[in-house]
Design an enzyme around this catalytic site. Sequence first.
Site, PDB file in Angstrom:
ATOM      1  CB  SER A 232      -0.851  -0.005   1.278  1.00 42.27           C
ATOM      2  OG  SER A 232      -1.399   1.273   1.523  1.00 42.27           O
TER       3      SER A 232
ATOM      4  CE1 TYR B  17      -4.459  -2.022   4.890  1.00 39.46           C
ATOM      5  CE2 TYR B  17      -3.426   0.115   4.589  1.00 39.46           C
ATOM      6  CZ  TYR B  17      -3.999  -1.024   4.053  1.00 39.46           C
ATOM      7  OH  TYR B  17      -4.107  -1.165   2.690  1.00 39.46           O
TER       8      TYR B  17
HETATM    9  P1  NAI Z   1     -11.338  -5.880  -0.429  1.00 42.22           P
HETATM   10  O1  NAI Z   1     -11.887  -5.751   0.938  1.00 42.22           O
HETATM   11  O2  NAI Z   1     -12.196  -5.544  -1.595  1.00 42.22           O
HETATM   12  O3  NAI Z   1     -10.739  -7.331  -0.654  1.00 42.22           O
HETATM   13  C1  NAI Z   1      -9.941  -7.953   0.311  1.00 42.22           C
HETATM   14  C2  NAI Z   1     -10.008  -9.426   0.097  1.00 42.22           C
HETATM   15  O4  NAI Z   1      -9.225 -10.095   1.085  1.00 42.22           O
HETATM   16  C3  NAI Z   1     -11.446  -9.950   0.232  1.00 42.22           C
HETATM   17  O5  NAI Z   1     -11.696 -10.861  -0.816  1.00 42.22           O
HETATM   18  C4  NAI Z   1     -11.419 -10.683   1.579  1.00 42.22           C
HETATM   19  O6  NAI Z   1     -12.333 -11.748   1.672  1.00 42.22           O
HETATM   20  C5  NAI Z   1      -9.983 -11.179   1.578  1.00 42.22           C
HETATM   21  N1  NAI Z   1      -9.541 -11.593   2.915  1.00 42.22           N
HETATM   22  C6  NAI Z   1      -9.598 -10.882   4.068  1.00 42.22           C
HETATM   23  N2  NAI Z   1      -9.113 -11.632   5.089  1.00 42.22           N
HETATM   24  C7  NAI Z   1      -8.752 -12.827   4.560  1.00 42.22           C
HETATM   25  C8  NAI Z   1      -8.191 -14.012   5.091  1.00 42.22           C
HETATM   26  N3  NAI Z   1      -7.884 -14.115   6.400  1.00 42.22           N
HETATM   27  N4  NAI Z   1      -7.961 -15.052   4.266  1.00 42.22           N
HETATM   28  C9  NAI Z   1      -8.248 -14.959   2.945  1.00 42.22           C
HETATM   29  N5  NAI Z   1      -8.774 -13.860   2.383  1.00 42.22           N
HETATM   30  C10 NAI Z   1      -9.028 -12.812   3.183  1.00 42.22           C
HETATM   31  O7  NAI Z   1     -10.009  -4.997  -0.470  1.00 42.22           O
HETATM   32  P2  NAI Z   1      -9.146  -4.484  -1.705  1.00 42.22           P
HETATM   33  O8  NAI Z   1      -9.284  -3.029  -1.745  1.00 42.22           O
HETATM   34  O9  NAI Z   1      -9.412  -5.278  -2.910  1.00 42.22           O
HETATM   35  O10 NAI Z   1      -7.687  -4.794  -1.121  1.00 42.22           O
HETATM   36  C11 NAI Z   1      -6.833  -5.802  -1.612  1.00 42.22           C
HETATM   37  C12 NAI Z   1      -5.436  -5.516  -1.090  1.00 42.22           C
HETATM   38  O11 NAI Z   1      -5.010  -4.234  -1.565  1.00 42.22           O
HETATM   39  C13 NAI Z   1      -5.344  -5.468   0.439  1.00 42.22           C
HETATM   40  O12 NAI Z   1      -4.133  -6.058   0.848  1.00 42.22           O
HETATM   41  C14 NAI Z   1      -5.338  -3.969   0.734  1.00 42.22           C
HETATM   42  O13 NAI Z   1      -4.702  -3.669   1.936  1.00 42.22           O
HETATM   43  C15 NAI Z   1      -4.573  -3.447  -0.479  1.00 42.22           C
HETATM   44  N6  NAI Z   1      -4.804  -2.047  -0.750  1.00 42.22           N
HETATM   45  C16 NAI Z   1      -6.033  -1.574  -1.153  1.00 42.22           C
HETATM   46  C17 NAI Z   1      -6.201  -0.230  -1.404  1.00 42.22           C
HETATM   47  C18 NAI Z   1      -7.500   0.346  -1.849  1.00 42.22           C
HETATM   48  O14 NAI Z   1      -7.608   1.584  -1.951  1.00 42.22           O
HETATM   49  N7  NAI Z   1      -8.512  -0.433  -2.166  1.00 42.22           N
HETATM   50  C19 NAI Z   1      -5.103   0.726  -1.234  1.00 42.22           C
HETATM   51  C20 NAI Z   1      -3.865   0.127  -0.811  1.00 42.22           C
HETATM   52  C21 NAI Z   1      -3.740  -1.199  -0.581  1.00 42.22           C
END
Ligand code: NAI
Length: 261
Positions: free
Chosen positions: A145, A158
């Site tokens: 991130s 985080y």
């Molecule tokens: P999201 O909430 O849409 O997706 C996160 C995914 O991780 C979901 O499918 C969820 O079920 C899964 N997950 C959570 N805990 C889990 C576990 N214990 N085991 C397996 N799966 C698990 O979030 P998003 O935005 O798609 O984020 C994806 C990655 O990108 C994350 O690591 C987040 O920190 C990172 N990120 C996102 C940003 C954003 O603006 N959306 C910005 C910077 C980083």
Amino acid sequence: MYTELAGKTAVVTGGSKGIGTAIAKRFGAEKMNVVVNYFSDSKGAEAAVKIIEEAGGKGLAVQANVGEEAGAQKLLDAAINTFGSVDIWVNNAGVENRSATHELSLEDWNRVITTNLTGVFLGSKVALKYFVDNGKKGNIINMSSVHEQIPWPGFAHYAASKGGVKLFTETTAMEYAKQNIRVNNIGPGAINTPINAKKFADPVQYEETAGMVPMHRIGDPEEVAAAAAWLASDESSYVTGVTLFVDGGMTLYPAFQDGKG
Ligand code: NAI
């Protein structure tokens, strides 16, 4: 498109929504085999599999908790049993919640660190062991991130997890470079996914965040997936240990824009 990716196998953690789904879809369009990991949203994972297969790839939805050693092993086993190997491992799953640090519960601290940092370690561990044991050219992509670099009040756990991912990536990149295994980070900025959909649906909050981005807009998950495809491809064959920020310039000290300062 990267023709050499066709037929390769990837594991994408947290693939049932957001950035993970976008990466799974892009890998499907590259005609790859994709293990789409989900935690609880089986419908989201099955929908991603359908899109992968419509695009010409192959998909498999697998439930696993990335914060458990058995979860990572289950994903590796599923990839090998179904597709015969693993070439690319994407540690994408992540969680966050806002809390002032003096009120942050140990439970929330542990949940975020376990998913975002320990999950990256456990996924990397099984992938690295598989690559090393099989003398395989491997490729690991970790979802960090902008907050591996930018402090974020209210999200200390985080930011600590993503700061940890940065040095974990750099260290494993160095440790396994001689074995032809590349390890890189993607550092998304503000991306429109379910993690923050509510926030960006509100025009005031959208504008507040867009104002911190030199390109003045929120990014799409597909723009992060494009970076993942490039890092997975041979076009990035001499790139290891970096964080590729996909952030519209958010890490460039936007307060200095327009010659201020
Ligand atoms: P999201 O909430 O849409 O997706 C996160 C995914 O991780 C979901 O499918 C969820 O079920 C899964 N997950 C959570 N805990 C889990 C576990 N214990 N085991 C397996 N799966 C698990 O979030 P998003 O935005 O798609 O984020 C994806 C990655 O990108 C994350 O690591 C987040 O920190 C990172 N990120 C996102 C940003 C954003 O603006 N959306 C910005 C910077 C980083």
